[in-house]
Design a protein around this motif. Structure first.
Motif, PDB file in Angstrom:
ATOM      1  N   THR A  41       4.961   3.540   5.794  1.00 25.79           N
ATOM      2  CA  THR A  41       4.998   3.177   5.200  1.00 25.79           C
ATOM      3  C   THR A  41       3.693   1.673   4.752  1.00 25.79           C
ATOM      4  O   THR A  41       3.510   0.957   5.842  1.00 25.79           O
ATOM      5  CB  THR A  41       6.179   2.024   4.921  1.00 25.79           C
ATOM      6  OG1 THR A  41       7.673   3.423   5.085  1.00 25.79           O
ATOM      7  CG2 THR A  41       6.600   1.296   3.290  1.00 25.79           C
ATOM      8  N   HIS A  42       3.421   1.154   3.348  1.00 27.91           N
ATOM      9  CA  HIS A  42       1.916   0.775   3.147  1.00 27.91           C
ATOM     10  C   HIS A  42       2.510  -0.114   3.558  1.00 27.91           C
ATOM     11  O   HIS A  42       3.409  -1.293   2.253  1.00 27.91           O
ATOM     12  CB  HIS A  42       1.104   0.917   1.966  1.00 27.91           C
ATOM     13  CG  HIS A  42       0.244   0.197   1.106  1.00 27.91           C
ATOM     14  ND1 HIS A  42       0.606  -0.974   0.536  1.00 27.91           N
ATOM     15  CD2 HIS A  42      -1.051  -0.045   1.837  1.00 27.91           C
ATOM     16  CE1 HIS A  42      -1.025  -1.581   0.504  1.00 27.91           C
ATOM     17  NE2 HIS A  42      -1.848  -1.185   1.780  1.00 27.91           N
ATOM     18  N   VAL A  43       2.132  -1.911   3.974  1.00 30.18           N
ATOM     19  CA  VAL A  43       2.833  -2.706   4.292  1.00 30.18           C
ATOM     20  C   VAL A  43       1.943  -3.738   3.186  1.00 30.18           C
ATOM     21  O   VAL A  43       2.154  -4.770   3.070  1.00 30.18           O
ATOM     22  CB  VAL A  43       3.088  -3.746   6.413  1.00 30.18           C
ATOM     23  CG1 VAL A  43       2.801  -4.487   5.866  1.00 30.18           C
ATOM     24  CG2 VAL A  43       3.453  -2.472   6.862  1.00 30.18           C
ATOM     25  N   ARG A  44       0.566  -3.804   3.542  1.00 28.30           N
ATOM     26  CA  ARG A  44      -0.260  -4.452   3.018  1.00 28.30           C
ATOM     27  C   ARG A  44      -1.989  -4.543   2.541  1.00 28.30           C
ATOM     28  O   ARG A  44      -1.933  -3.525   4.272  1.00 28.30           O
ATOM     29  CB  ARG A  44      -0.097  -5.937   4.092  1.00 28.30           C
ATOM     30  CG  ARG A  44      -0.451  -6.477   4.619  1.00 28.30           C
ATOM     31  CD  ARG A  44      -0.312  -7.945   5.380  1.00 28.30           C
ATOM     32  NE  ARG A  44      -0.664  -7.700   6.748  1.00 28.30           N
ATOM     33  CZ  ARG A  44       0.048  -7.804   7.720  1.00 28.30           C
ATOM     34  NH1 ARG A  44       1.474  -7.686   7.732  1.00 28.30           N
ATOM     35  NH2 ARG A  44      -0.398  -7.734   8.560  1.00 28.30           N
ATOM     36  N   THR A  45      -2.586  -4.712   2.284  1.00 28.12           N
ATOM     37  CA  THR A  45      -3.812  -4.525   2.442  1.00 28.12           C
ATOM     38  C   THR A  45      -4.902  -6.121   1.953  1.00 28.12           C
ATOM     39  O   THR A  45      -4.429  -6.668   1.123  1.00 28.12           O
ATOM     40  CB  THR A  45      -4.624  -3.533   0.989  1.00 28.12           C
ATOM     41  OG1 THR A  45      -4.146  -2.282   1.283  1.00 28.12           O
ATOM     42  CG2 THR A  45      -5.632  -3.369   1.650  1.00 28.12           C
ATOM     43  N   VAL A  46      -5.290  -6.114   3.046  1.00 26.27           N
ATOM     44  CA  VAL A  46      -6.328  -7.751   3.228  1.00 26.27           C
ATOM     45  C   VAL A  46      -7.450  -7.065   3.216  1.00 26.27           C
ATOM     46  O   VAL A  46      -8.086  -6.744   3.944  1.00 26.27           O
ATOM     47  CB  VAL A  46      -6.030  -8.598   4.620  1.00 26.27           C
ATOM     48  CG1 VAL A  46      -6.945  -9.740   4.345  1.00 26.27           C
ATOM     49  CG2 VAL A  46      -4.580  -8.580   4.736  1.00 26.27           C
ATOM     50  N   GLY A  62      -8.249  -2.927   6.576  1.00 26.29           N
ATOM     51  CA  GLY A  62      -7.357  -4.066   6.671  1.00 26.29           C
ATOM     52  C   GLY A  62      -5.980  -3.563   5.553  1.00 26.29           C
ATOM     53  O   GLY A  62      -5.367  -4.511   5.516  1.00 26.29           O
ATOM     54  N   ALA A  63      -6.368  -1.977   5.887  1.00 26.26           N
ATOM     55  CA  ALA A  63      -4.896  -1.356   5.244  1.00 26.26           C
ATOM     56  C   ALA A  63      -3.648  -0.813   5.900  1.00 26.26           C
ATOM     57  O   ALA A  63      -4.501  -0.196   6.974  1.00 26.26           O
ATOM     58  CB  ALA A  63      -5.373  -0.126   4.512  1.00 26.26           C
ATOM     59  N   LEU A  64      -3.036  -1.674   6.134  1.00 33.62           N
ATOM     60  CA  LEU A  64      -1.555  -1.718   7.282  1.00 33.62           C
ATOM     61  C   LEU A  64      -0.458  -0.391   6.701  1.00 33.62           C
ATOM     62  O   LEU A  64      -0.629  -1.063   5.609  1.00 33.62           O
ATOM     63  CB  LEU A  64      -1.002  -3.036   7.469  1.00 33.62           C
ATOM     64  CG  LEU A  64       0.201  -3.103   8.766  1.00 33.62           C
ATOM     65  CD1 LEU A  64      -0.588  -2.549  10.070  1.00 33.62           C
ATOM     66  CD2 LEU A  64       0.085  -4.698   9.000  1.00 33.62           C
ATOM     67  N   PHE A  65      -0.315   0.373   8.020  1.00 30.42           N
ATOM     68  CA  PHE A  65       0.756   1.070   7.950  1.00 30.42           C
ATOM     69  C   PHE A  65       2.077   1.138   8.641  1.00 30.42           C
ATOM     70  O   PHE A  65       0.928   0.922   9.647  1.00 30.42           O
ATOM     71  CB  PHE A  65       0.228   1.995   7.285  1.00 30.42           C
ATOM     72  CG  PHE A  65      -0.247   2.368   5.990  1.00 30.42           C
ATOM     73  CD1 PHE A  65      -0.170   3.019   5.010  1.00 30.42           C
ATOM     74  CD2 PHE A  65      -2.079   2.365   5.859  1.00 30.42           C
ATOM     75  CE1 PHE A  65      -0.717   3.486   3.780  1.00 30.42           C
ATOM     76  CE2 PHE A  65      -2.688   2.552   4.825  1.00 30.42           C
ATOM     77  CZ  PHE A  65      -2.445   3.024   3.544  1.00 30.42           C
ATOM     78  N   GLN A  66       3.209   1.642   8.744  1.00 25.99           N
ATOM     79  CA  GLN A  66       3.773   1.453   9.568  1.00 25.99           C
ATOM     80  C   GLN A  66       5.381   2.413   9.415  1.00 25.99           C
ATOM     81  O   GLN A  66       5.207   3.040   8.360  1.00 25.99           O
ATOM     82  CB  GLN A  66       4.407   0.355   9.492  1.00 25.99           C
ATOM     83  CG  GLN A  66       5.582   0.365   8.754  1.00 25.99           C
ATOM     84  CD  GLN A  66       5.883  -2.216   9.022  1.00 25.99           C
ATOM     85  OE1 GLN A  66       5.610  -2.360   9.557  1.00 25.99           O
ATOM     86  NE2 GLN A  66       7.243  -1.867   8.546  1.00 25.99           N
TER      87      GLN A  66
END
Length: 55
Positions: A35-40, A48-52
């Motif tokens: 799941t894409h959590v956020r992009t900073v 900066g793109a966080l997935f989990q």
């Protein structure tokens, strides 16, 4: 190896940081169920793109 290590440490989530401009790798993680959590977006750090995903 990642899942087994996570189980030993009782981790609930596996997270991956991806470069914001690497759309192919982002799609790869999404296709695996992440799941894409956020992009900073930062000028000094491109990852900066966080997935989990739950493990």
């Amino acid at each position: 190896m990642g899942e087994a290590a996570g189980e030993r440490r009782r981790c609930r989530l596996l997270r991956a940081d991806v470069w914001t401009d690497n759309r192919e790798l982002q799609s790869y993680y999404k296709n695996l169920g992440f799941t894409h959590v956020r992009t900073v977006v930062r000028d000094d750090y491109p990852s900066g793109a966080l997935f989990q995903i739950a493990v």
